[in-house]
Structure formats: structure tokens, C-alpha cells
Design an enzyme around this catalytic site. Structure first.
Site, PDB file in Angstrom:
ATOM      1  CE  LYS A 302      -3.974  -2.064  -0.109  1.00 33.73           C
ATOM      2  NZ  LYS A 302      -3.584  -3.464  -0.149  1.00 33.73           N
TER       3      LYS A 302
HETATM    4  C1  LIG Z   1     -10.088  -2.238  -1.578  1.00 34.80           C
HETATM    5  C2  LIG Z   1      -9.496  -3.005  -0.442  1.00 34.80           C
HETATM    6  N1  LIG Z   1     -10.202  -3.164   0.676  1.00 34.80           N
HETATM    7  C3  LIG Z   1      -9.718  -3.824   1.732  1.00 34.80           C
HETATM    8  C4  LIG Z   1      -8.463  -4.375   1.716  1.00 34.80           C
HETATM    9  C5  LIG Z   1      -7.993  -5.176   2.890  1.00 34.80           C
HETATM   10  O1  LIG Z   1      -6.833  -4.706   3.482  1.00 34.80           O
HETATM   11  P1  LIG Z   1      -5.847  -5.713   4.242  1.00 34.80           P
HETATM   12  O2  LIG Z   1      -5.131  -6.506   3.223  1.00 34.80           O
HETATM   13  O3  LIG Z   1      -4.965  -4.808   5.018  1.00 34.80           O
HETATM   14  O4  LIG Z   1      -6.682  -6.566   5.119  1.00 34.80           O
HETATM   15  C6  LIG Z   1      -7.671  -4.239   0.569  1.00 34.80           C
HETATM   16  C7  LIG Z   1      -6.329  -4.823   0.531  1.00 34.80           C
HETATM   17  O5  LIG Z   1      -5.685  -5.045  -0.423  1.00 34.80           O
HETATM   18  C8  LIG Z   1      -8.201  -3.540  -0.536  1.00 34.80           C
HETATM   19  O6  LIG Z   1      -7.493  -3.409  -1.662  1.00 34.80           O
END
Ligand SMILES: Cc1ncc(COP(=O)(O)O)c(C=O)c1O
Length: 496
Positions: A302
Site C-alpha cells: 500500500k
Molecule cells: C479495496 C481493499 N479493501 C480492503 C483491503 C484489505 O486490506 P488488508 O489486506 O490490510 O486486510 C484491501 C487490501 O488489499 C483492498 O485493496
């Protein structure tokens, strides 16, 4: 032993200039070639004379040499060259701090190849951008023993991030997914409820809804920004609908005002999934700060990372307090080991937060770099037929989490998948876009959502980390152009 250089004979023409040209003309060529040098040659014979670097030009201009005078007026240090016959092991020894490109000459002293020093032959889609500060703060956690979720960095990171978003509260969590889960729980969403989500997103947007016992309802994208289509939301609302989760996909904000209006009309909560959009702007406001809550992810790919990690931001104190309790086993903050609600262990550790504080000190710089890189990409790719470049609506600031393009198979000549495969051979990693969730085996709703299905099928993310350099973007674009040229030539051959 690996040789840390690549051969790049295809670029000789781009960067070769006659010695009779003006400094201004050659400077333009250096800029276009994006390698930081020009090869000066004898105009009539093409015989190599010397390398001219942008540094040589800078020094000459400081000395008062006129920009429109001949480039031969610029003093140049002796150029390092090698014979085309030089074996790679020997060649690799000629590189040094100031020697990044070596012209390889034939017996007539003409440049027939280039050796380009490059430890980054392989270009990944993304990689974290970490520095000394992160190392210092994380080391401090280890040296002082503050490694779990108590410790000064957690609060500091939450405050810094909330301030960055322009919200009052920031509540960290163990991931973007748990941040989503916590925000839904704080709204009291559960079995029997419905939550509207775009189909074109990462799976966790929908999964978090299911964790609460509620049902995700999938809506198609609009074709300009690839985000949830506000015009298709109303028809998905039922008496059970409790919330909408717009996602700011790939770093471009969703059209928030129409979404907020619909939410207002039907008394629905809005949780912005800004997992991919730290610092993106909608009508001048930071994503995450427009809805009732916004969530972010700090996974390693990210905009900024804490390894794994997430955050909910909000201006609503009641929701913030609930989320703090829910992420800490549902424990009453006034009464230790007293639990009146079912909670979770979704806390962020002090080590993760220390990483986050280090990253926050550079977040503006990282975003700026990503936007600059996107500009370089767009300049390079804008005239290639069959490619749609990432959106950047006039009401938005896209922060280009991943620089993603759409490939029209008919016009470009091959599909996005095939383009990805061909780039892989050139050590350039790409990534397909998310498959629509309504088609995932665990959901499989049998809906037809044509816009997101098309985007997903034809899309490809290119190397997008802030660390990527201009000459690497040039190399990627150059490979794409070369691939298309070869397809076009193949087509001509078939027609003949
Ligand atoms: C649009 C979106 N929502 C939620 C998430 C979830 O984040 P995490 O991987 O930190 O759980 C991601 C992760 O890639 C994402 O791209």
C-alpha cells in the site's frame, strides 16, 4: 555470478547526437532518452566521440557557456568505452559510481551496443518504500521491550494519520479487513441486513460484510473511474439495506457527493473503503473523511505500510469509542476484564505503529513521487492505440496506488493477459485487475455487471512503487511499444 547490467542496443539511436548540434538540442534529447546521457558522434561518419552527461551540461552552463552554442564547447571527462567483444565478466568490472552506461564499440569506433548498469533488472508491481526512520523507531521498540499493542507509537500513529485525513479520530487495527469489520460492527450491522458494495474491488470489502452475518449486495462500476456507479445504487436498495461501502479503487476516488446524497435520502451509513487511496482527494477533501467512517490498509504494497495493519478514521466519537472496545476483546475501558459485548483481538502492535510513524513522516513525498511517476507513464503511453490510461477526473486527485491500464485486444493486438506474459519475459512484473466479486466462487450471484466485468478482463497494473525511476518507466513503455510494433508487423506479414 550475476552481471548487474543489461544490454540496450535498441536505445542507441534515441540518445545519439551529432557533435555539431547545439547544447539546447542535445539537452532535449537527453531528457527524452531518460538515461541522463547523450552519445556524441561525428556527424558524417557516426564515429563515437564522447559521452555527454546532464551533469557536464549543468557545469558548462554555470561557467557561462551559451545554451545555443555547439555542444562541442562543453568540457567532458574521458569517456569509458569497451569493445563489443568484451566478455560480460570483464565489462561488469568497468562500472563504478560515475560509470552507469558503457558504449560498446566495433572496430570502426561506432557504437553498436550499450551496457547499462542496473541492479534492478526485475521491476516489481510494488515494493515498500522504507528508510532509516522506520528502522530507528522499530529498533527502539525492540530495545525498550514495547513490542505489543501498548506503547507510544500506537497513539502517535493514530493521531498523525487522523490529522493527515482531516478527521478527529483514528483507530488502528491489525489490517484493512479488520478495520472494515470493526466499522460494520460499530454500526450494529448483523444478520438480516444488507450492505451495498461495488463488485469491482478486493474480496475483503465483501467478506467483512459476511463476517457480521449481513449480506453484501453487488453494484456495477461506472466506466470513467471504474468505481461504484452512483446511478445504479438506488435500484439495489431494499428495506434491509443499512450501509454503502464505496471503494476508491486503485487510488482514484469514487464519486462521493451523489453517494452521500443517496445515503442521506435512505438513512444509510457510508463507510469509505480507502484501503488503496491514502491522500487521494475528492473535491479537495481527503478520501476517508467524507463518509461516516473511512478505512485504510497498511499492507506491504500500500501507499504506506506497517507490514500488516489498518485504520478506521471518523469524526464520530461514539463510533470511535465503540471501535476501540471492539478491537480489544470488547473490554470495558473503565473496568478491566469486564466484557459486556463480544469483541475481538484486532489491535495493531507498537512495532507496526513505529513503522507507520516513520512512513507518515514521508507520506506526502511518497504520494508526490507516485503522481510524478504516473505523469511519466502517461506521457510515454498516451499515443499507443488500444490502451486506456488510468482515470483522473477533474474533481479528483488520483494517487495512483497501482498505475493500471486497460488493453483493447482488437485495437492493441493482444489481450491484457498476453501483454502481461510478454512483459514478464522482459523481467517486468504486471498484475491482473481484481476479478469482479459477484463472479467469485464463494459469491457467484449470477448477476451480469457488464462494466466491471469488462474492466476487470482488460486491465493490467504496471510497476507502480514510488521507488521506480524515470528511466525504468521509459524502459517499460519502450517494451510495450516494441511489443505492439511487432504485432503490427506480424499483421502486415499475414496480409501480404
Ligand atoms: C479495496 C481493499 N479493501 C480492503 C483491503 C484489505 O486490506 P488488508 O489486506 O490490510 O486486510 C484491501 C487490501 O488489499 C483492498 O485493496
Amino acid at each position: 555470478m550475476q552481471n548487474h547490467f543489461t544490454y540496450l542496443k535498441e536505445r542507441i539511436e534515441d540518445i545519439s547526437a551529432g557533435e555539431d548540434k547545439s547544447i539546447r538540442e542535445v539537452l532535449k534529447q537527453i531528457d527524452k532518452g531518460a538515461l541522463g546521457i547523450a552519445l556524441l558522434v561525428e556527424p558524417d561518419t557516426g564515429i563515437f566521440k564522447s559521452i555527454l552527461t546532464d551533469g557536464d551540461v549543468r557545469r558548462a552552463l554555470i561557467r557561462g557557456v551559451d545554451l545555443d552554442s555547439a555542444v562541442s564547447n562543453v568540457t567532458r571527462p574521458k569517456s569509458i568505452t569497451a569493445s563489443i567483444e568484451t566478455p560480460p565478466e570483464k565489462l561488469s568490472k568497468l562500472f563504478g559510481e560515475a560509470v552507469r552506461i558503457i558504449p560498446l564499440l566495433d572496430s570502426n569506433n561506432r557504437v553498436v551496443d550499450l551496457a547499462l548498469f542496473d541492479t534492478r533488472i526485475y521491476l516489481p508491481v510494488s515494493e515498500p518504500n522504507l528508510g532509516d526512520k522506520e528502522l530507528k523507531y522499530v529498533s527502539e521498540c525492540i530495545l525498550t521491550g514495547w513490542v505489543s499493542s501498548a506503547g507510544k507509537y500506537v497513539t502517535r500513529f493514530e493521531q498523525m494519520f487522523a490529522e493527515f485525513c482531516g478527521t478527529e479520530f483514528g483507530i488502528s487495527s491489525s489490517s484493512g479487513t479488520t478495520a472494515l469489520h470493526l466499522s460494520l460492527l460499530a454500526l450494529g450491522i448483523g444478520p438480516g441486513d444488507e450492505v451495498i458494495v461495488p463488485s469491482f474491488t478486493f474480496i475483503s470489502t465483501a467478506n467483512a460484510v459476511v463476517y457480521t452475518g449481513a449480506t453484501p449486495v453487488f453494484v456495477d462500476s461506472e466506466s470513467t473511474t471504474w468505481n461504484i456507479d452512483p446511478q445504479k445504487i438506488e435500484q439495489a436498495i431494499t428495506s434491509r439495506t443499512k450501509a454503502i461501502i464505496p471503494v476508491h479503487i486503485y487510488g482514484h476516488p469514487a464519486e462521493m457527493f451523489p453517494i452521500l446524497e443517496i445515503a442521506d435520502k435512505y438513512n444509510l451509513a457510508v463507510i469509505e473503503d480507502a484501503a488503496e487511496a491514502h491522500g487521494a482527494l475528492y473535491e479537495g477533501r481527503k478520501t476517508g473523511s467524507l463518509g461516516d467512517m473511512g478505512i485504510f490498509s497498511f499492507y506491504g504494497n500500500k501507499i504506506i505500510t506497517t507490514g500488516e495493519g489498518g485504520m478506521v478514521v471518523t469524526d464520530n466519537k461514539e463510533l470511535a469509542d465503540k471501535i476501540r472496545i471492539l478491537r480489544d476483546h470488547g473490554m470495558d475501558p473503565q473496568k478491566r476484564y469486564h466484557h459486556s459485548v463480544l469483541g475481538y483481538n484486532y489491535r495493531m502492535t507498537n512495532i507496526q505503529a513505529a513503522l507507520g510513524v516513520g512512513q507518515m513522516e514521508r507520506i506526502d513525498q511518497i504520494i508526490e513521487q507516485k503522481c510524478t511517476n504516473a505523469f511519466f507513464y502517461t506521457e510515454e503511453l498516451k499515443n499507443i492505440p488500444g490502451l486506456t490510461l488510468p482515470p483522473n477526473a477533474k474533481w479528483a486527485r488520483n494517487i495512483y496506488w497501482l498505475y493500471s491500464i486497460l488493453v483493447d485486444e482488437k485495437e492493441f493486438g493482444i489481450s491484457a493477459v498476453e501483454l502481461g506474459e510478454r512483459l514478464k519475459i522482459k523481467s517486468i512484473e504486471t498484475r491482473p485487475l481484481f476479478p469482479p466479486i459477484h463472479q467469485q466462487p464463494i459469491y457467484d450471484t449470477k448477476q451480469i455487471l457488464p462494466v466491471c466485468e469488462k474492466i476487470s478482463k482488460s486491465g493490467l497494473s504496471l510497476p507502480s512503487s514510488a521507488n521506480i525511476r524515470k528511466n525504468e518507466i521509459h524502459r517499460i513503455a519502450w517494451e510495450i511499444k516494441k511489443i505492439q510494433k511487432s504485432i503490427a508487423n506480424d499483421r502486415c506479414d499475414t496480409l501480404l
